[in-house]
Design a protein around this motif. Sequence first.
Motif, short mmCIF file in Angstrom:
data_model
loop_
_atom_site.label_atom_id
_atom_site.label_comp_id
_atom_site.label_asym_id
_atom_site.label_seq_id
_atom_site.Cartn_x
_atom_site.Cartn_y
_atom_site.Cartn_z
N GLU A 1 0.81 -1.22 0.00
CA GLU A 1 0.00 0.00 0.00
C GLU A 1 0.84 1.27 0.00
O GLU A 1 0.31 2.37 -0.19
CB GLU A 1 -0.94 0.01 1.21
N SER B 1 -0.52 4.90 9.06
CA SER B 1 -1.60 5.40 8.22
C SER B 1 -2.42 4.28 7.60
O SER B 1 -3.58 4.47 7.24
CB SER B 1 -1.04 6.30 7.11
N ILE B 2 -1.83 3.09 7.49
CA ILE B 2 -2.56 1.95 6.94
C ILE B 2 -2.86 0.91 8.01
O ILE B 2 -3.07 -0.27 7.74
CB ILE B 2 -1.82 1.31 5.74
N ASN C 1 -1.26 11.26 -1.21
CA ASN C 1 -2.52 10.52 -1.08
C ASN C 1 -2.34 9.13 -0.46
O ASN C 1 -2.98 8.16 -0.87
CB ASN C 1 -3.22 10.39 -2.44
N LYS D 1 -4.54 6.83 4.84
CA LYS D 1 -5.81 6.11 4.80
C LYS D 1 -6.67 6.42 6.03
O LYS D 1 -7.81 5.96 6.11
CB LYS D 1 -5.56 4.59 4.74
N ARG D 2 -6.12 7.17 6.97
CA ARG D 2 -6.84 7.55 8.18
C ARG D 2 -6.71 9.05 8.36
O ARG D 2 -5.82 9.68 7.78
CB ARG D 2 -6.26 6.82 9.39
#
Length: 691
Positions: free
Chosen positions: A354, A466-467, A515, A518-519
């Motif tokens: 990711e 973040s993931i 980008n 994810k949070r």
Amino acid sequence: MSKDLLFEIGLEEVPARFMRAAIAQLEDRIVKWLDASRIAYGQVQAYATPRRLAIMIQNVAEKQEDVEEEVKGPSRKIALDDSGNWSKAALGFARSQGVQPDQFTFKELNGVEYIYATKSSKGVDTFSVIGEGLLSVLHAMTFPKFMRWASYDFKFVRPIRWIVALFGADVIDLEVTGVKAGNVTRGHRFLGSEVLVSEPSVYVDVLRAQHVIADIQEREQMIVSQIEALASEKNWNIAIKEDLLEEVLFLVETPTVLFGTFDSSFLNIPQEVLITSMREHQRYFPVLDQEGQLLPYFVTVRNGGSDSLDVIAKGNEKVLRARLSDAKFFYEEDQKLEIKDALSKLESIVFQEELGTVGDKVRRIRKIADSLAAKLQVSAETAQSVSRSADICKFDLVTLMVGEFPELQGVMGEDYARKAGEKEEVAKAVFEHYQPRFAGDQSPASLVGAIVSAADKMDTIVGCFSINIIPTGSQDPYALRRQAAGIVQILLDHQLPLTLSDVFSAALEVHAQMNLLKRADAEVRKDLQDFFALRVKKLLSETVRYDVVDAVIASGFDDISAIVPKGEALMKAVLSGDEFKTTVESFNRVGNLAAKASNASVHAELFTEEGERQLFDAWNQTNAAYRDALAKHNAAEALSVASAWKPAITAFFDSVMVMAEDEAVRANRLALLAAIDQDLKGFADFSKLVG
């Protein structure tokens, strides 16, 4: 009466990296079983070689201890019915404890009478239960990897080939995977033979006669003393790396140190390459001169005696020559790879599904590093070096040498960058950006290396957070704890005027631009704060008490350079004696009442008592100096200034009624206490100190 106990598990050769934990586990499980079985024992000694795990315990009692225990049952009210007969609850309790109701006694507990049953258990002979106990220990053992063999369901670290289980001179009845316990052990695979162990006390000497040094410490001392003797004889500096010594220790049963040589032309290769090849592939100890330069010799440890050492040395030399020839080939081939071509190859290496490729990561590192450099207001030349170092920091990952020896990442990057004509500080930073690599490792020596290292580590942490890849328990596949600790260490060692928030923001902004978040930013930032708080606590706990850690952490830990001096200063004050204890009490009195204050400011014209004027003056005249000392990280000075407020605080509480009837006067006094408390909280939450 007592006897010695010996339990030896004979195995096929066990991987050296498993041995230390395996023998510790075996000892722990046997001791816990003896404790649970009420069997007294004396000194415990563990032995281990590549082919055996053994525990010898002296003075093991021949019989379990008798036990008599009192068990509380239902209350009298529940145990007896209205007619005074035993109730179903009482009769059920009697059955469960194996006693008759007429054996009950009554005792009062906290004003309530309860029935009690006294249970007696006679100890049985140790010999009758110890076989079953040892078998349960075997079945409970755990290892990083297991093996099954033949058609057995039982699994162990390696196949079991023999078992010695003796209680005194008596063989314990025990069998596992078709191997029945006996009193015959096996010596060195090639130099020894099967031999009878008549009783536990002769075990070590019997094995020694069969060329097996069972005692771990003795075997280690033999290796070290032989290496030191050789070094003294040859005037060499033989580098004994602890993890290599540990591995060799569990590869041999009878250690004999010898040395060999290799062609000096190989010394044209960086010595880190040669040393790594010798250590990792061959388990050799490198030989250095007194200036730390590699010499064309190596030291190894033979599993056997001193016969034909020249033949053994030649065989090892032949194997090493092939290894070093491979390293030389890799090194020469790598010289043909230009940095720009290496960087393009990073685009095809996935860092994380990711988070993209290593090439993507490098671009993020560059942006984060540039942001940190700008925040630090470094010179234009340093900023340029930071950018270039970040750009090329991972290029050596695609080289043949790092492919063969991953632990040389950074080492080869520095060497290849220097040979490619990069600036010295850039080449150095390529190596340094991996530092600190582990607990106890040093931080990057240069500012450029420190900035790129912090950027690299923070990119990984923010990307994973973040993931939702956040370490839990022992699971930390990306070594985020180590990398967070590395950032803390860098900020502290270099005294960088950066807060953790600065570093968080630099990475979060870059990930947002690409980008990758994810949070929500705030959610990730909160998790980062909690995560780094644990790292800072661990750092402080190495030198100060737990309550002192909690106290200074409560004041905020964003400025790493400030938190450590505060912890050290407060710890020293806490240990200084009762005088500081009374100071803390006065600070806490201030804090307790300050909680009742509104946000109103202090108005000197509302003072009506001399005590409040004196407290205001004592604080107002020195709080600027206090804050200045904190800003300059002079925690000892700040604490000294604050401690000087104690007499005025004491006098204030002795002479002033804080909760005056006049609302304005009351609010003003509370505001004064709140202002003082706010300053104190900037140092620590003194209420967290336990004494």
